[in-house]
Design an enzyme around this catalytic site. Structure first.
Site, PDB file in Angstrom:
ATOM      1  N   ASP A 109       1.508  -9.330  -7.063  1.00 19.60           N
ATOM      2  CA  ASP A 109       0.906  -9.134  -5.733  1.00 19.60           C
ATOM      3  C   ASP A 109      -0.307  -9.506  -5.379  1.00 19.60           C
ATOM      4  OD1 ASP A 109       0.582  -5.759  -3.636  1.00 19.60           O
ATOM      5  OD2 ASP A 109       0.653  -8.050  -3.003  1.00 19.60           O
ATOM      6  N   LYS A 124      -4.146   3.440  -4.203  1.00 19.54           N
ATOM      7  CA  LYS A 124      -5.272   2.458  -3.943  1.00 19.54           C
ATOM      8  C   LYS A 124      -6.468   3.057  -3.479  1.00 19.54           C
ATOM      9  CE  LYS A 124      -6.684  -1.815  -1.641  1.00 19.54           C
ATOM     10  NZ  LYS A 124      -6.656  -2.672  -0.458  1.00 19.54           N
ATOM     11  N   HIS A 127      -6.093  -2.398  -7.875  1.00 22.65           N
ATOM     12  CA  HIS A 127      -6.408  -1.082  -7.350  1.00 22.65           C
ATOM     13  C   HIS A 127      -7.064  -0.114  -8.240  1.00 22.65           C
ATOM     14  CE1 HIS A 127      -3.100  -1.873  -3.887  1.00 22.65           C
ATOM     15  NE2 HIS A 127      -4.027  -2.758  -3.887  1.00 22.65           N
ATOM     16  N   GLU A 173      -0.955  -1.038  -9.492  1.00 27.08           N
ATOM     17  CA  GLU A 173      -1.585  -2.413  -9.217  1.00 27.08           C
ATOM     18  C   GLU A 173      -2.938  -2.576  -9.894  1.00 27.08           C
ATOM     19  OE1 GLU A 173      -1.383  -4.383  -5.300  1.00 27.08           O
ATOM     20  OE2 GLU A 173      -3.503  -4.953  -5.774  1.00 27.08           O
ATOM     21  N   ASP A 208       7.362  -8.544   7.153  1.00 22.67           N
ATOM     22  CA  ASP A 208       7.217  -9.944   6.626  1.00 22.67           C
ATOM     23  C   ASP A 208       8.638 -10.838   7.114  1.00 22.67           C
ATOM     24  OD1 ASP A 208       5.013  -8.991   5.375  1.00 22.67           O
ATOM     25  OD2 ASP A 208       6.422  -8.601   3.494  1.00 22.67           O
ATOM     26  N   ASP A 229      -7.031  -9.344  -5.130  1.00 25.20           N
ATOM     27  CA  ASP A 229      -5.731  -9.593  -5.198  1.00 25.20           C
ATOM     28  C   ASP A 229      -5.883 -10.960  -6.062  1.00 25.20           C
ATOM     29  OD1 ASP A 229      -4.613  -8.232  -2.380  1.00 25.20           O
ATOM     30  OD2 ASP A 229      -4.591  -7.321  -4.361  1.00 25.20           O
ATOM     31  N   ASP A 236       2.552  -4.161  -9.998  1.00 22.96           N
ATOM     32  CA  ASP A 236       2.090  -5.039  -9.142  1.00 22.96           C
ATOM     33  C   ASP A 236       0.914  -5.834  -9.892  1.00 22.96           C
ATOM     34  OD1 ASP A 236       1.810  -3.877  -5.663  1.00 22.96           O
ATOM     35  OD2 ASP A 236       3.248  -4.690  -7.022  1.00 22.96           O
ATOM     36  N   HIS A 255       8.142  -6.507   2.881  1.00 24.06           N
ATOM     37  CA  HIS A 255       7.942  -5.822   3.895  1.00 24.06           C
ATOM     38  C   HIS A 255       8.723  -5.903   4.895  1.00 24.06           C
ATOM     39  CE1 HIS A 255       4.053  -5.905   2.271  1.00 24.06           C
ATOM     40  NE2 HIS A 255       3.829  -4.819   2.232  1.00 24.06           N
ATOM     41  N   GLU A 290       2.395   3.353  -4.699  1.00 26.07           N
ATOM     42  CA  GLU A 290       1.522   2.672  -5.086  1.00 26.07           C
ATOM     43  C   GLU A 290       0.121   3.115  -4.653  1.00 26.07           C
ATOM     44  OE1 GLU A 290       1.794  -1.572  -4.015  1.00 26.07           O
ATOM     45  OE2 GLU A 290      -0.188  -1.858  -4.399  1.00 26.07           O
ATOM     46  N   MET A 339      12.823  -5.514  -4.805  1.00 28.66           N
ATOM     47  CA  MET A 339      12.098  -4.633  -4.146  1.00 28.66           C
ATOM     48  C   MET A 339      11.947  -4.548  -2.675  1.00 28.66           C
ATOM     49  SD  MET A 339       8.771  -3.970  -2.840  1.00 28.66           S
ATOM     50  CE  MET A 339       7.568  -4.863  -3.797  1.00 28.66           C
ATOM     51  N   ASP A 351     -10.753  -5.543  -2.683  1.00 30.69           N
ATOM     52  CA  ASP A 351      -9.374  -5.781  -3.305  1.00 30.69           C
ATOM     53  C   ASP A 351      -9.329  -7.292  -3.112  1.00 30.69           C
ATOM     54  OD1 ASP A 351      -5.913  -4.891  -2.359  1.00 30.69           O
ATOM     55  OD2 ASP A 351      -6.721  -5.680  -4.176  1.00 30.69           O
TER      56      ASP A 351
HETATM   57  C1  DIG Z   1      -0.871  -3.799  -1.401  1.00 27.33           C
HETATM   58  O1  DIG Z   1      -1.119  -3.982  -2.688  1.00 27.33           O
HETATM   59  C2  DIG Z   1       0.633  -3.340  -1.168  1.00 27.33           C
HETATM   60  C3  DIG Z   1       1.235  -3.927  -0.127  1.00 27.33           C
HETATM   61  O2  DIG Z   1       1.169  -5.264  -0.231  1.00 27.33           O
HETATM   62  C4  DIG Z   1       2.708  -3.527  -0.308  1.00 27.33           C
HETATM   63  O3  DIG Z   1       3.291  -2.442   0.375  1.00 27.33           O
HETATM   64  C5  DIG Z   1       2.663  -3.211  -1.863  1.00 27.33           C
HETATM   65  C6  DIG Z   1       4.015  -3.731  -2.382  1.00 27.33           C
HETATM   66  O4  DIG Z   1       3.746  -4.356  -3.709  1.00 27.33           O
HETATM   67  N1  DIG Z   1       1.475  -3.640  -2.440  1.00 27.33           N
HETATM   68 MN    MN Z   2       0.363  -4.240  -4.033  1.00 27.30          MN
HETATM   69 MN    MN Z   3      -3.983  -5.095  -3.741  1.00 29.06          MN
END
Ligand code: DIG
Ligand code: MN
Ligand code: MN
Length: 394
Positions: free
Chosen positions: A294, A190, A227, A224, A64, A264, A252, A61, A188, A95, A262
């Site tokens: 991710d 969620k 998600h 993802e 980051d 992760d 992701d 990002h 993406e 990316m 979430d």
């Molecule tokens: C969260 O799952 C999102 C953020 O971390 C980011 O914007 C995106 C990129 O993989 N995934």
């Molecule tokens: Mn993600």
């Molecule tokens: Mn996530």
């Protein structure tokens, strides 16, 4: 039977394009109930860790890499160190994305904020982040609308929210074209967290939304695992829909218990069977995009264990890739797959294309439902054979 590889035989393959976000390996372990358990480390050091486990690349990002309040001199120094670490580790940046969720200004959304100036600021911030990503060679740009939602529908008209998202995406597609960045945009989804309800909750929502844009050909999805699991969905089917539509621009990878926040988790560490079928789907369909983890290590891990998390993510993928090859080459499995896929050329040719003649012939066809219902479907045996491959006895 193919000789089983030794424990060390699952090194990350560069063709898999395994990547990690700076925010994943660099996650200091804070959560809503406690502060960091690991020291915060600079981007160049995160890149060194990602390089040390043999990954293909690293993503970021905007913030980051460059803190939102960094001076131009600080930003230049950070980029210099990061660029050196990328070079030293042979890492790419496939990316980039924008942080439109941390700063308080986005507390009620970014592209969908009720405040027009905040919507404009979100687009401006994304343009600058697209510039930064292009500087490091990124060609995929992810949009995760973590704050695009509400706690009460009294706050915002969900139809208006869609229109605001479309305005932002159309403008940013044109910006990428005008700058010659050649970005592929990946949306993406969620369902919730951090907002109580997030717009475009699942990948399917975005597959519909994309078709309403001015440049749908530039926009795909970044599903993802966690998600779609949060929404109680079969992730493999969501990815299949994206693949079939030619819209799987990024993915992701992580893992997640159903019905939880979430998590992760490290890829394949919670739902091994789903992970197996996901890897099989990606490999059978020759997905050639980045495989982005991710995810982040447990809060209890130190950076040595974070390295195990990163190495384990890629190793699990490589192990499941080999198991998918075993499944595709297993004689007992393939004979059942052949048996259950019954051909009927006399009638199946009729529905390939509608004509009055084909419709008449189909209506006249002798299709005996009682006879058809007797077909054998040994899915218990097929699933047991599959599970034995996953369990490592085949
Ligand atoms: C969260 O799952 C999102 C953020 O971390 C980011 O914007 C995106 C990129 O993989 N995934
Ligand atoms: Mn993600
Ligand atoms: Mn996530």
């Amino acid at each position: 039977m193919a000789k089983r590889k030794s424990r060390s035989g699952y090194e990350p393959d560069p063709k898999m394009k395994f990547t990690f976000g700076l925010w994943t390996v660099g996650n200091p372990g804070a959560d809503p109930f406690g502060g960091p358990t690991r020291e915060r480390i600079p981007p160049w050091k995160i890149a060194d860790i990602v390089g040390s486990v043999g990954a293909y690349g690293v993503n970021f990002h905007d913030n980051d890499l460059i803190p939102i309040d960094a001076t131009a001199e600080e930003a230049a120094a950070i980029k210099k160190d990061f660029r050196k670490a990328l070079r030293d580790n042979g890492l790419k940046v496939p990316m980039a994305t924008t942080n439109l969720f941390s700063d308080p200004v986005f507390k009620d959304g970014a592209f969908t904020s009720n405040n027009a100036a905040i919507r404009a600021y979100a687009i401006q911030k994304t343009m600058r982040a697209m510039d930064l990503g292009a500087e490091f060679g990124a060609r995929i740009y992810v949009f995760w609308g973590g704050r695009e939602g509400c706690e009460t529908d009294a706050a915002k008209d969900p139809v208006e929210a869609i229109k605001r998202s479309r305005e932002a995406m159309n403008f940013l597609c044109e910006y990428s074209i005008s700058q010659g960045y050649g970005y592929k945009f990946a949306m993406e989804a969620k369902p919730n967290e951090p907002r109580a309800h997030i717009y475009n909750a699942v990948t399917g929502s975005y597959l519909a939304f994309i078709n309403t844009l001015d440049h749908p050909e530039m926009v795909g999805v970044n599903p993802e695992v966690a998600h779609e699991h949060m929404a109680g969905l079969n992730f493999v089917h969501q990815v299949a829909a994206a693949l079939e539509a030619g819209k799987l621009f990024h993915i992701d990878l992580n893992d997640q218990e159903f019905g939880r926040y979430d998590q992760d988790f490290r890829f394949a560490s919670a739902n091994l069977k789903h992970a197996f079928f996901l890897v099989k789907l990606l490999e059978d369909n020759k997905y050639n995009g980045p495989r982005h983890f991710d995810s982040h290590a447990y809060r209890t891990s130190d950076y040595t264990d974070v390295k195990s998390f990163a190495a384990g993510s890629m190793r699990s993928y490589m192990i499941l890739k080999e198991k998918a090859e075993r499944w595709n080459n297993d004689r007992a499995i393939q004979s059942i797959v052949k048996q259950v896929n019954a051909a009927a050329p006399a009638v199946s040719k009729l529905t390939k294309k509608f004509t009055k003649k084909n419709a008449k012939a189909l209506l006249a066809a002798d299709l005996d439902r009682v006879q058809l219902a007797k077909a054998k479907l040994p899915y218990e045996k097929l699933d047991q054979l599959t599970m034995e491959i996953i369990m490592g006895v085949q």
